[in-house]
Design a protein around this motif. Structure first.
Motif, PDB file in Angstrom:
ATOM      1  N   ARG A 116      12.224   4.640   4.280  1.00 45.75           N
ATOM      2  CA  ARG A 116      11.573   5.233   5.460  1.00 45.75           C
ATOM      3  C   ARG A 116      10.334   5.986   4.990  1.00 45.75           C
ATOM      4  NH1 ARG A 116      15.241   8.331   9.658  1.00 45.75           N
ATOM      5  NH2 ARG A 116      13.562   7.550  10.991  1.00 45.75           N
ATOM      6  N   PRO A 117       9.342   6.152   5.848  1.00 45.17           N
ATOM      7  CA  PRO A 117       8.184   6.969   5.467  1.00 45.17           C
ATOM      8  C   PRO A 117       8.530   8.447   5.482  1.00 45.17           C
ATOM      9  CG  PRO A 117       7.978   6.241   7.749  1.00 45.17           C
ATOM     10  CD  PRO A 117       9.200   5.560   7.197  1.00 45.17           C
ATOM     11  N   ALA A 118       7.577   9.264   5.050  1.00 45.10           N
ATOM     12  CA  ALA A 118       7.770  10.717   5.076  1.00 45.10           C
ATOM     13  C   ALA A 118       8.048  11.174   6.504  1.00 45.10           C
ATOM     14  CB  ALA A 118       6.529  11.408   4.536  1.00 45.10           C
ATOM     15  N   ARG A 119       8.954  12.152   6.647  1.00 49.76           N
ATOM     16  CA  ARG A 119       9.390  12.607   7.965  1.00 49.76           C
ATOM     17  C   ARG A 119       8.646  13.876   8.352  1.00 49.76           C
ATOM     18  NH1 ARG A 119      10.630   8.385   9.515  1.00 49.76           N
ATOM     19  NH2 ARG A 119      11.685   9.303  11.305  1.00 49.76           N
ATOM     20  N   ALA A 143       0.194   4.575   3.917  1.00 48.03           N
ATOM     21  CA  ALA A 143       0.994   3.362   3.724  1.00 48.03           C
ATOM     22  C   ALA A 143       1.285   3.224   2.240  1.00 48.03           C
ATOM     23  CB  ALA A 143       0.252   2.133   4.239  1.00 48.03           C
ATOM     24  N   ASP A 144       2.555   3.272   1.877  1.00 46.18           N
ATOM     25  CA  ASP A 144       2.946   3.123   0.477  1.00 46.18           C
ATOM     26  C   ASP A 144       3.223   1.648   0.219  1.00 46.18           C
ATOM     27  OD1 ASP A 144       4.618   3.047  -1.977  1.00 46.18           O
ATOM     28  OD2 ASP A 144       4.424   5.226  -1.852  1.00 46.18           O
ATOM     29  N   THR A 145       2.407   1.026  -0.626  1.00 48.53           N
ATOM     30  CA  THR A 145       2.559  -0.415  -0.820  1.00 48.53           C
ATOM     31  C   THR A 145       3.814  -0.775  -1.612  1.00 48.53           C
ATOM     32  OG1 THR A 145       1.155  -0.393  -2.788  1.00 48.53           O
ATOM     33  CG2 THR A 145       0.093  -0.863  -0.702  1.00 48.53           C
ATOM     34  N   ALA A 146       4.413   0.177  -2.322  1.00 41.75           N
ATOM     35  CA  ALA A 146       5.647  -0.133  -3.038  1.00 41.75           C
ATOM     36  C   ALA A 146       6.800  -0.350  -2.070  1.00 41.75           C
ATOM     37  CB  ALA A 146       5.988   0.979  -4.018  1.00 41.75           C
ATOM     38  N   THR A 147       6.851   0.469  -1.029  1.00 40.50           N
ATOM     39  CA  THR A 147       7.962   0.402  -0.076  1.00 40.50           C
ATOM     40  C   THR A 147       7.584  -0.317   1.215  1.00 40.50           C
ATOM     41  OG1 THR A 147       7.349   2.523   0.909  1.00 40.50           O
ATOM     42  CG2 THR A 147       8.888   2.573  -0.951  1.00 40.50           C
ATOM     43  N   SER A 148       6.300  -0.435   1.489  1.00 46.31           N
ATOM     44  CA  SER A 148       5.708  -0.968   2.729  1.00 46.31           C
ATOM     45  C   SER A 148       6.015  -0.094   3.937  1.00 46.31           C
ATOM     46  CB  SER A 148       6.106  -2.424   2.995  1.00 46.31           C
ATOM     47  OG  SER A 148       7.450  -2.600   3.359  1.00 46.31           O
ATOM     48  N   SER A 149       6.125   1.212   3.704  1.00 48.81           N
ATOM     49  CA  SER A 149       6.319   2.144   4.813  1.00 48.81           C
ATOM     50  C   SER A 149       4.969   2.595   5.366  1.00 48.81           C
ATOM     51  CB  SER A 149       7.109   3.373   4.345  1.00 48.81           C
ATOM     52  OG  SER A 149       6.364   4.100   3.377  1.00 48.81           O
ATOM     53  N   LEU A 150       4.954   2.994   6.624  1.00 45.21           N
ATOM     54  CA  LEU A 150       3.750   3.491   7.291  1.00 45.21           C
ATOM     55  C   LEU A 150       4.072   4.849   7.895  1.00 45.21           C
ATOM     56  CD1 LEU A 150       0.785   2.710   8.160  1.00 45.21           C
ATOM     57  CD2 LEU A 150       1.796   2.095  10.372  1.00 45.21           C
ATOM     58  N   CYS A 151       3.348   5.877   7.437  1.00 44.52           N
ATOM     59  CA  CYS A 151       3.633   7.244   7.865  1.00 44.52           C
ATOM     60  C   CYS A 151       2.899   7.585   9.160  1.00 44.52           C
ATOM     61  CB  CYS A 151       3.217   8.209   6.761  1.00 44.52           C
ATOM     62  SG  CYS A 151       3.606   9.931   7.128  1.00 44.52           S
ATOM     63  N   ASP A 152       3.507   8.432   9.952  1.00 44.10           N
ATOM     64  CA  ASP A 152       2.915   8.945  11.194  1.00 44.10           C
ATOM     65  C   ASP A 152       2.029  10.135  10.843  1.00 44.10           C
ATOM     66  OD1 ASP A 152       2.288   9.916  13.694  1.00 44.10           O
ATOM     67  OD2 ASP A 152       4.350  10.415  14.261  1.00 44.10           O
ATOM     68  N   VAL A 153       0.742   9.857  10.562  1.00 39.81           N
ATOM     69  CA  VAL A 153      -0.162  10.917  10.122  1.00 39.81           C
ATOM     70  C   VAL A 153      -0.358  11.945  11.229  1.00 39.81           C
ATOM     71  CG1 VAL A 153      -2.479  11.439   9.273  1.00 39.81           C
ATOM     72  CG2 VAL A 153      -1.312   9.351   8.516  1.00 39.81           C
ATOM     73  N   ALA A 154      -0.557  11.488  12.444  1.00 40.26           N
ATOM     74  CA  ALA A 154      -0.733  12.430  13.555  1.00 40.26           C
ATOM     75  C   ALA A 154       0.505  13.294  13.731  1.00 40.26           C
ATOM     76  CB  ALA A 154      -1.044  11.668  14.835  1.00 40.26           C
ATOM     77  N   GLY A 155       1.687  12.702  13.519  1.00 43.33           N
ATOM     78  CA  GLY A 155       2.919  13.478  13.620  1.00 43.33           C
ATOM     79  C   GLY A 155       3.020  14.536  12.545  1.00 43.33           C
ATOM     80  N   VAL A 156       2.523  14.234  11.353  1.00 39.78           N
ATOM     81  CA  VAL A 156       2.532  15.227  10.276  1.00 39.78           C
ATOM     82  C   VAL A 156       1.583  16.371  10.611  1.00 39.78           C
ATOM     83  CG1 VAL A 156       1.958  15.625   7.847  1.00 39.78           C
ATOM     84  CG2 VAL A 156       3.265  13.594   8.508  1.00 39.78           C
ATOM     85  N   ARG A 302       8.894  -0.009  13.627  1.00 39.97           N
ATOM     86  CA  ARG A 302       7.818   0.934  13.931  1.00 39.97           C
ATOM     87  C   ARG A 302       7.317   1.647  12.681  1.00 39.97           C
ATOM     88  NH1 ARG A 302      11.242   4.299  18.150  1.00 39.97           N
ATOM     89  NH2 ARG A 302      12.626   4.029  16.338  1.00 39.97           N
ATOM     90  N   GLU A 303       8.073   1.580  11.598  1.00 38.57           N
ATOM     91  CA  GLU A 303       7.730   2.291  10.372  1.00 38.57           C
ATOM     92  C   GLU A 303       7.227   1.359   9.267  1.00 38.57           C
ATOM     93  OE1 GLU A 303      10.942   5.936  10.983  1.00 38.57           O
ATOM     94  OE2 GLU A 303      11.413   4.324   9.567  1.00 38.57           O
TER      95      GLU A 303
END
Length: 402
Positions: A116-119, A143-156, A302-303
């Motif tokens: 999962r991306p950063a929460r 976006a971490d290419t190792a895991t292929s996760s996409l973080c919610d920057v606006a949410g952070v 979504r992630e």
């Protein structure tokens, strides 16, 4: 029997395919440093990177890769002993953390799950515990290419504001810029780091930073050693100082052509293309995974990054062997597992200068490799990818009804 003829397929998450127009733009003589032709092109690149990042902030271009601009951002903003908060999201959040530690900065991590991306809520909780404001910056990977996760920057950003914290928000959008929406100013990002070799469709070699007014003020107080990276020198009037000496002229001409192509296609169109190709890849993996030997690393759609898909392999399956056969026998280069996922994953990239048939070729290479290596998989993954693209095209061209 050897089938190794024809053009190689490149489906790695960097470097990515460089369009012929960009290659041709770089295939030219070098010029005098102060030649007006070069100055005009260079100045336009600084200006138009703001259009991609969506910022009014200051832009810096470096002759470097993404790791270089990681260091440049840290060196320009912080002082020895400053504490940074690093939300764990995969191999690249860990690598940025290691660089900060090597520079004499203190690091506090927010433990995360590589699936999962950063929460944002975990980041908010960590900031609320920092009543004294010791944390000076947050290192976030979009976006971490190792895991292929996409973080919610606006949410952070919302989490930072909810905690009432003043830490700088630094975002690594190296593997996301040009593949998905990114709004630096609107999302309250203080520093953006990016690089040329992924969604921007350029060769490796140009690192990019955009800095807000808040970041520029922090720069004036920072005390880490720096010279080549220093923003102060690069903000001086003479244009050659923007590169701390000789500019990477041919790469700047290439970047100019890549930006022209991006604006011709349109950012929203580019983002939709990446969404469709990502969905096609997910559809293929979901079919293959019915045999129990593969699975998508990021479970929540979504992630997932629209630029790359990390595919986990079951115990007993050598993912590095799969990748080697794809590259050396099928002529299709994929990414391998990194960090905790070394030998346990392959990464199928679908970013940059890529269309559906180019993706289908890579997916077909994976299916063929699985058959060649006797890895159980459910057949029909490529067909599922084709069906996904077909549906997307039909939906996009459907007449509007009222």
């Amino acid at each position: 029997m050897s089938l190794k003829r024809g053009r190689k397929f490149l489906n790695t998450p960097g470097p990515t395919n460089v369009p012929e127009r960009v290659l041709n733009a770089m295939h030219r003589p070098t010029l005098d440093l102060s030649d007006p032709e070069f100055l005009d092109v260079s100045i336009s690149c600084f200006r138009d990177m703001r259009r991609v990042i969506l910022t009014e902030g200051e832009v810096f271009l470096y002759a470097s890769n993404g790791h270089g601009v990681w260091e440049a951002a840290l060196a320009n903003l912080f002082s020895p002993g400053d504490r940074l908060l690093v939300p764990e999201s995969g191999n690249f959040s860990a690598a940025w953390q290691d660089m900060a530690t090597a520079l004499g900065l203190e690091v506090q991590t927010v433990p995360g799950d590589w699936r999962r991306p950063a929460r944002p809520e975990a980041i908010e909780a960590a900031l609320r515990q920092d009543a004294g404001g010791i944390i000076k910056g947050i290192l976030l990977v979009h976006a971490d290419t190792a895991t292929s996760s996409l973080c919610d920057v606006a949410g952070v950003r919302g989490a930072i504001d909810a905690a009432g914290h003043d830490a700088l928000l630094l975002v690594d959008t190296i593997a996301a810029l040009g593949t998905t929406e990114y709004r630096m100013d609107e999302w309250g990002v203080d520093v953006t780091v990016a690089a040329s070799q992924k969604g921007l469709m350029m060769a490796p070699g140009i690192g990019i930073i955009a800095a807000s007014e808040k970041a520029l003020r922090a720069h004036e107080r920072a005390a880490l050693p720096r010279r080549y990276w220093d923003w102060r020198t690069r903000l001086e009037a003479e244009h050659y100082r923007k590169f701390c000496g000789t500019a990477p002229q041919l790469m700047v001409f290439g970047l100019r052509e890549a930006l022209d192509m991006i604006f011709e296609e349109g950012l929203e169109t580019i983002f939709e293309r990446h969404r469709v190709l990502a969905g096609a890849t997910h559809a293929a993996v979901e079919v293959w995974s019915q045999a129990g030997t593969m699975s998508l690393n990021i479970e929540d759609p979504r992630e997932r990054s629209p630029g790359v898909t990390t595919v986990l392999t079951a115990d007993g399956i050598d993912a590095n062997r799969m990748r080697a056969v794809c590259r050396d026998e099928m002529m299709a280069a994929l990414g391998g597992g990194l960090g905790k996922l070394d030998g346990r994953a392959i990464r199928i990239a679908h970013m940059g200068d890529l269309n559906a048939p180019m993706l289908f070729g890579a997916l077909a290479a994976v299916e063929t490799t699985c058959g060649y290596l006797d890895i159980p998989f459910a057949s029909g993954g490529v067909s599922a990818a084709i069906d996904h693209v077909t549906r997307a095209k039909k939906e996009a061209s459907a007449p509007v009804t009222y």
